[in-house]
Design a protein around this motif. Structure first.
Motif, PDB file in Angstrom:
ATOM      1  N   VAL A 131       0.595  -0.725   0.160  1.00 29.02           N
ATOM      2  CA  VAL A 131       0.170   0.166   0.206  1.00 29.02           C
ATOM      3  C   VAL A 131       0.535   1.595  -0.279  1.00 29.02           C
ATOM      4  O   VAL A 131       0.488   2.262  -0.619  1.00 29.02           O
ATOM      5  CB  VAL A 131      -0.910  -0.086   1.557  1.00 29.02           C
ATOM      6  N   ASN A 132       1.922   0.975   0.089  1.00 33.48           N
ATOM      7  CA  ASN A 132       3.009   2.284   0.734  1.00 33.48           C
ATOM      8  C   ASN A 132       3.364   2.950  -1.210  1.00 33.48           C
ATOM      9  O   ASN A 132       3.767   3.877  -0.467  1.00 33.48           O
ATOM     10  CB  ASN A 132       3.777   2.037   1.720  1.00 33.48           C
ATOM     11  N   ILE A 133       3.386   2.004  -1.618  1.00 38.02           N
ATOM     12  CA  ILE A 133       4.102   2.553  -3.095  1.00 38.02           C
ATOM     13  C   ILE A 133       2.859   2.403  -3.814  1.00 38.02           C
ATOM     14  O   ILE A 133       3.129   2.471  -5.325  1.00 38.02           O
ATOM     15  CB  ILE A 133       5.220   1.322  -3.258  1.00 38.02           C
ATOM     16  N   GLU A 240       4.293   7.902  -8.444  1.00 38.14           N
ATOM     17  CA  GLU A 240       5.011   8.788  -7.766  1.00 38.14           C
ATOM     18  C   GLU A 240       5.128   8.044  -6.247  1.00 38.14           C
ATOM     19  O   GLU A 240       6.378   8.319  -6.253  1.00 38.14           O
ATOM     20  CB  GLU A 240       3.610   9.439  -7.039  1.00 38.14           C
ATOM     21  N   ALA A 241       4.599   7.089  -6.149  1.00 37.77           N
ATOM     22  CA  ALA A 241       5.443   6.408  -5.092  1.00 37.77           C
ATOM     23  C   ALA A 241       6.918   5.797  -5.621  1.00 37.77           C
ATOM     24  O   ALA A 241       8.117   5.673  -4.787  1.00 37.77           O
ATOM     25  CB  ALA A 241       5.063   5.300  -4.350  1.00 37.77           C
ATOM     26  N   LEU A 242       7.270   5.276  -6.686  1.00 42.61           N
ATOM     27  CA  LEU A 242       7.786   4.802  -7.601  1.00 42.61           C
ATOM     28  C   LEU A 242       9.009   5.922  -7.653  1.00 42.61           C
ATOM     29  O   LEU A 242      10.291   5.359  -7.868  1.00 42.61           O
ATOM     30  CB  LEU A 242       8.216   3.683  -8.614  1.00 42.61           C
ATOM     31  N   MET A 246      12.614   6.100  -6.505  1.00 40.08           N
ATOM     32  CA  MET A 246      14.122   6.680  -7.519  1.00 40.08           C
ATOM     33  C   MET A 246      14.992   8.094  -6.605  1.00 40.08           C
ATOM     34  O   MET A 246      16.099   8.343  -6.382  1.00 40.08           O
ATOM     35  CB  MET A 246      13.962   6.584  -8.724  1.00 40.08           C
ATOM     36  N   GLN A 247      14.252   9.183  -6.521  1.00 45.88           N
ATOM     37  CA  GLN A 247      14.253  10.506  -6.475  1.00 45.88           C
ATOM     38  C   GLN A 247      14.765  10.575  -4.527  1.00 45.88           C
ATOM     39  O   GLN A 247      15.330  11.667  -4.038  1.00 45.88           O
ATOM     40  CB  GLN A 247      14.136  11.253  -5.745  1.00 45.88           C
ATOM     41  N   LYS A 248      14.641   9.115  -3.654  1.00 44.07           N
ATOM     42  CA  LYS A 248      14.969   9.657  -2.208  1.00 44.07           C
ATOM     43  C   LYS A 248      14.545  10.321  -1.555  1.00 44.07           C
ATOM     44  O   LYS A 248      15.157  11.305  -0.761  1.00 44.07           O
ATOM     45  CB  LYS A 248      16.969   9.562  -2.374  1.00 44.07           C
ATOM     46  N   ARG A 249      13.806  10.611  -1.949  1.00 44.14           N
ATOM     47  CA  ARG A 249      12.580  11.158  -1.371  1.00 44.14           C
ATOM     48  C   ARG A 249      10.860  10.715  -0.582  1.00 44.14           C
ATOM     49  O   ARG A 249      10.525   9.928  -1.413  1.00 44.14           O
ATOM     50  CB  ARG A 249      11.921  12.358  -2.354  1.00 44.14           C
ATOM     51  N   LYS A 250      10.372  11.269  -0.249  1.00 44.57           N
ATOM     52  CA  LYS A 250       9.261  10.907   0.411  1.00 44.57           C
ATOM     53  C   LYS A 250       8.049  10.765  -0.475  1.00 44.57           C
ATOM     54  O   LYS A 250       7.734  12.570  -0.658  1.00 44.57           O
ATOM     55  CB  LYS A 250       8.889  11.690   2.012  1.00 44.57           C
TER      56      LYS A 250
END
Length: 257
Positions: A131-133, A240-242, A246-250
């Motif tokens: 669910v997080n991703i 958005e999650a992926l 990849m961008q190392k952000r929340k």
């Protein structure tokens, strides 16, 4: 297809299937799924195999899917090699013992639901972050997890997607025993050797009966989950999650409804 990232060894009637990609925390690629599926399937037809030991490297079981490989390879995105691997584990006639240490993320956790005995190190950390991703549970975890631990506990692990300890995994019924990390491999192998010494036909029959009443339902649930999972990979929440990963952000899900 073979790959150096999956190592198999048959010794004393125990087939070891080892995830061996430590530089990527045993992230599973399409080639690895294919090799594992072939190894599990071949074990069914090899009379020399009496039990299967499924494990990773000493400090990591698996960090889950290799996201770059998963997204950039069309057959992986369609789930073909993953479905073949899942089918092979579900159809396994020989007992499967898992030795787990370090991270066990995503399918690194859900694959354990299809093992017969699971032993984990004290520092093992599990997670089902679907669910997080922006995607949904897989490998029949939406069926098996509530069945073994109850709805409330399964919902806690799946809906929040938080990491949980080996102690909680044992309390919830996901693992048989928690051991010092240095002892996990030897203990799991010793248990596999015990299984390999049992009468083989009786062992296969007993496992078949244990799985018989849910096997077809498990296969149906895997198909239903895949029918949700694959389209969700291309939807805005997952993108958005992926991208955030990849961008190392929340990730920011505030704009979705």
């Amino acid at each position: 297809m073979s790959t150096d990232h999956i190592v198999t060894e048959l010794q004393d009637r125990v087939l070891t299937i080892r995830l061996n990609r430590p530089d990527k925390k045993n992230a599973i690629s399409g080639a690895m799924y294919k090799a594992m599926g072939e190894a599990f399937s071949a074990a069914n037809h090899n009379p020399e195999v009496r039990a299967i030991l499924f494990t990773g490297t000493p400090d990591c079981f698996s960090s889950g899917n290799d996201l770059a490989d998963f997204l950039n390879t069309p057959e992986n995105a369609g789930g073909n090699v993953i479905a073949q691997f899942m089918q092979a584990m579900v159809d396994a006639t020989k007992p499967i013992v898992a030795a787990v240490a370090g991270p066990a993320i995503g399918i690194g956790t859900t694959a354990l639901l299809h093992c017969d005995l699971v032993y984990a190190g004290e520092k093992t950390r599990f997670q089902m972050p679907f669910v997080n991703i922006g995607i949904c549970p897989e490998f029949a975890s939406s069926l098996i997890a509530p069945a073994i631990m109850g709805h409330a506990r399964a919902a806690e692990l799946i809906l929040l997607g938080e990491m949980f300890s080996a102690a909680k995994a044992r309390e919830y019924g996901l693992v048989n025993e928690v051991l010092p990390d240095a002892e996990v491999q030897a203990h799991a192998r010793a248990q596999a050797l015990k299984l390999a010494a049992q009468p083989p036909n009786a062992m296969r029959t007993a496992k078949t009966l244990l799985k018989r009443w849910t096997r077809e339902q498990v296969k149906e649930v895997i198909g239903v989950e895949v029918n949700h999972f694959v389209p969700m990979l291309k939807q805005p929440e997952a993108l958005e999650a992926l991208t955030a990963f990849m961008q190392k952000r929340k990730p920011d899900f505030s704009k979705f409804s």
